[in-house]
Design an enzyme around this catalytic site. Structure first.
Site, PDB file in Angstrom:
ATOM      1  N   CYS A 268      17.629  34.460  43.218  1.00  0.00           N
ATOM      2  CA  CYS A 268      16.487  33.885  42.490  1.00  0.00           C
ATOM      3  C   CYS A 268      16.843  32.761  41.524  1.00  0.00           C
ATOM      4  O   CYS A 268      16.346  31.649  41.678  1.00  0.00           O
ATOM      5  CB  CYS A 268      15.770  34.993  41.744  1.00  0.00           C
ATOM      6  SG  CYS A 268      15.290  36.328  42.845  1.00  0.00           S
TER       7      CYS A 268
HETATM    8  C1  UGA Z   1      15.987  37.750  38.317  1.00  0.00           C
HETATM    9  C2  UGA Z   1      15.011  38.002  37.154  1.00  0.00           C
HETATM   10  O1  UGA Z   1      15.697  38.638  36.076  1.00  0.00           O
HETATM   11  C3  UGA Z   1      13.853  38.882  37.614  1.00  0.00           C
HETATM   12  O2  UGA Z   1      12.923  39.042  36.544  1.00  0.00           O
HETATM   13  C4  UGA Z   1      13.159  38.191  38.800  1.00  0.00           C
HETATM   14  O3  UGA Z   1      12.101  38.975  39.315  1.00  0.00           O
HETATM   15  C5  UGA Z   1      14.162  37.953  39.911  1.00  0.00           C
HETATM   16  O4  UGA Z   1      15.253  37.154  39.408  1.00  0.00           O
HETATM   17  C6  UGA Z   1      13.422  37.252  41.006  1.00  0.00           C
HETATM   18  O5  UGA Z   1      13.008  36.101  40.798  1.00  0.00           O
HETATM   19  O6  UGA Z   1      13.083  37.891  42.020  1.00  0.00           O
HETATM   20  P1  UGA Z   1      17.963  39.158  39.470  1.00  0.00           P
HETATM   21  O7  UGA Z   1      18.343  37.868  40.124  1.00  0.00           O
HETATM   22  O8  UGA Z   1      17.858  40.373  40.294  1.00  0.00           O
HETATM   23  O9  UGA Z   1      16.538  38.995  38.712  1.00  0.00           O
HETATM   24  O10 UGA Z   1      19.062  39.492  38.374  1.00  0.00           O
HETATM   25  P2  UGA Z   1      19.287  39.202  36.812  1.00  0.00           P
HETATM   26  O11 UGA Z   1      19.557  40.489  36.145  1.00  0.00           O
HETATM   27  O12 UGA Z   1      18.238  38.377  36.240  1.00  0.00           O
HETATM   28  O13 UGA Z   1      20.650  38.383  36.847  1.00  0.00           O
HETATM   29  C7  UGA Z   1      20.742  37.072  37.413  1.00  0.00           C
HETATM   30  C8  UGA Z   1      22.136  36.534  37.210  1.00  0.00           C
HETATM   31  O14 UGA Z   1      22.348  36.207  35.833  1.00  0.00           O
HETATM   32  C9  UGA Z   1      23.251  37.508  37.582  1.00  0.00           C
HETATM   33  O15 UGA Z   1      24.292  36.815  38.217  1.00  0.00           O
HETATM   34  C10 UGA Z   1      23.707  38.052  36.246  1.00  0.00           C
HETATM   35  O16 UGA Z   1      25.030  38.516  36.252  1.00  0.00           O
HETATM   36  C11 UGA Z   1      23.535  36.826  35.363  1.00  0.00           C
HETATM   37  N1  UGA Z   1      23.377  37.149  33.931  1.00  0.00           N
HETATM   38  C12 UGA Z   1      22.276  37.822  33.504  1.00  0.00           C
HETATM   39  C13 UGA Z   1      24.352  36.757  33.034  1.00  0.00           C
HETATM   40  O17 UGA Z   1      25.369  36.132  33.412  1.00  0.00           O
HETATM   41  N2  UGA Z   1      24.179  37.051  31.711  1.00  0.00           N
HETATM   42  C14 UGA Z   1      23.092  37.717  31.245  1.00  0.00           C
HETATM   43  O18 UGA Z   1      23.002  37.936  30.018  1.00  0.00           O
HETATM   44  C15 UGA Z   1      22.122  38.125  32.168  1.00  0.00           C
END
Ligand code: UGA
Length: 434
Positions: A268
């Site tokens: 995403c």
């Molecule tokens: C993300 C959004 O958080 C959801 O709300 C949304 O519905 C989804 O995309 C989508 O569009 O369908 P997701 O990709 O499953 O969800 O995962 P996240 O938890 O958001 O993490 C995304 C990336 O950012 C990961 O690689 C994670 O490791 C990274 N991240 C996240 C960080 O490096 N630091 C953080 O503090 C948070």
């Protein structure tokens, strides 16, 4: 209770099929993929998501959840039809809406015979205007009915995170209901009636934009944290987590999504930021901030390589172990995982790369076949010169110095700031962000 049909049984569609059933509705999950439907009929999810197997079993026991490949027929019997099919990236970053369009056509065919005012709700992530200009005409042409007269239309973005998708669907922060008219919005509001979450009604385009704005902001927040980590490293003597803790106490900021690491991946954030950038460009607007968000994200994996070189010297011929290959802990998804860029950068340096992940090893191997796959963390670390921790599986938090004892040289780069530093005596530990 609403009769719901969901088109698409991927990460979004299946989780909602289960959640809506558990919330009291009667649901049919549909897909063109006959193998996926066959597996779901046996109660087997087609991907790994914590808690999903158990929730699917519970939902099936209600007898209100079924699965089918007969999309048009199932849509014709539903009160609300959700479109939850993929919108993959094209080469230039823009989204390919052909699956959404063809799903809308099939649903429209089914709606020819439908009575009442069935409502079609787009859950797929689509650029503002798509529901009006792609979905609506496809539905109208195939059904022979007019939107707002023969059927209703909504755009209802999803905010599910992989790894906690079931919880997110059952207990969302908010529900955004973009609707063509009040009647459509009311039908969708009934689907979510039992939830305490805040509900926001908007027009269709605003709901589409809310989804992109949310993901772009969160991705930018992550890139901001990563830039802070890099600045902390440049200044020296600073720990980015403490800095973020201090910032996050400001209620205007909050500490969530400020965890520094090797960048954001997944299906995403990278795709949605690229799509927003491309759509802006197509409309004559060049976003400097979104560009920078992606640029910082692409630099991060190289930061881990630089830390490894600073500690271990030239990496040519060195054995480098990567712990964590999926885009984040708790998921088997390797789409846009920063471990792919990391592994390729290490291979370019002439390193021998070995990887381990609790769930994603084989998928990763298929994409980067030059990376050796280890059956467990200890085998990955055996005789390695350097270890790079890439993602945030909880198991890494429990690692101790003795777990790295099999390494030839104990240089460990914590790219996720997850290792217990006190437990690392005797290890040459370098933590991204101080
Ligand atoms: C993300 C959004 O958080 C959801 O709300 C949304 O519905 C989804 O995309 C989508 O569009 O369908 P997701 O990709 O499953 O969800 O995962 P996240 O938890 O958001 O993490 C995304 C990336 O950012 C990961 O690689 C994670 O490791 C990274 N991240 C996240 C960080 O490096 N630091 C953080 O503090 C948070």
């Amino acid at each position: 209770m609403t009769r719901i049909c969901i088109v698409g049984t991927g990460h979004v569609g299946l989780v909602y099929a289960v959640a809506f059933t558990l919330q009291g509705h009667t649901v049919v999950g549909t897909d063109v993929d006959a193998a996926a439907i066959a597996s779901l009929r046996k109660g087997k999810p087609t991907f790994y998501e914590p808690g999903l197997s158990a929730a699917l079993a519970k939902a099936r026991r209600t007898k209100r959840l079924s699965f089918s490949t007969e999309i048009a027929a199932e849509a014709s019997a539903a009160e609300v039809v959700f479109l939850a099919v993929g919108t993959p990236s094209r080469e230039d970053g823009s989204i390919d809406t052909s699956y959404v369009e063809s799903a809308a056509r099939t649903v429209g065919e089914g709606m020819r015979a439908a009575k009442g005012y069935p409502v079609v709700a787009v859950k797929s992530t689509v650029i503002p205007g798509t529901t009006e200009t792609v979905v609506r005409p496809a539905l109208e042409a195939a059904s022979g009915k007019a939107a707002g007269e023969g059927f209703g239309l909504c755009m209802n973005p999803e905010f599910l995170r992989e790894g906690s998708a079931v919880e997110d669907a059952l207990h969302p922060d908010r529900v955004v209901i973009g609707c063509l008219d009040k009647r459509s919005g009311d039908a969708l509001a009934r689907v979510y009636a039992k939830l305490r979450a805040k509900k926001l009604r908007t027009d269709l385009r605003t709901a589409e934009m809310v989804k992109y704005a949310t993901n772009a902001f969160l991705a930018t927040k992550v890139s901001f944290a990563n830039e802070l980590a890099d600045l902390c490293d440049a200044f020296g003597g600073l720990d980015v987590d403490r800095v973020v803790e201090g910032m996050g106490l400001d209620a205007r900021i909050n500490p969530r999504f400020l965890k520094a690491g090797l960048g954001f991946g997944g299906s995403c954030f990278p795709k949605d930021v690229r799509a927003l950038l491309a759509a802006g460009r197509a409309s004559g607007y060049e976003s400097a901030l979104l560009r920078a968000t992606l640029d910082v994200n692409d630099v991060q994996p190289r930061r881990a390589v630089a830390l490894a070189e600073a500690a271990a010297g030239d990496l040519r011929g060195r054995r480098v172990a990567i712990l964590g290959l999926s885009f984040k802990g708790g998921s088997d998804d390797i789409r846009e995982s920063r471990a792919i860029l990391l592994a390729r950068a290490l291979l370019e340096k002439g390193a021998v790369v070995v990887g381990y992940d609790p769930e994603a090893s084989s998928a990763f191997h298929a994409v980067v076949p030059d990376v050796e796959i280890a059956p467990d963390a200890a085998s990955a670390l055996a005789q390695a010169d350097v270890c790079i921790v890439h993602n945030d599986w909880p198991a890494w938090r429990r690692l101790k110095a003795k777990d790295f004892a099999g390494m030839r040289r104990k240089v460990v780069i914590d790219g996720r700031r997850i290792l217990d530093r006190k437990a690392m005596q005797g290890v040459e530990l370098r933590v991204l962000g101080g």
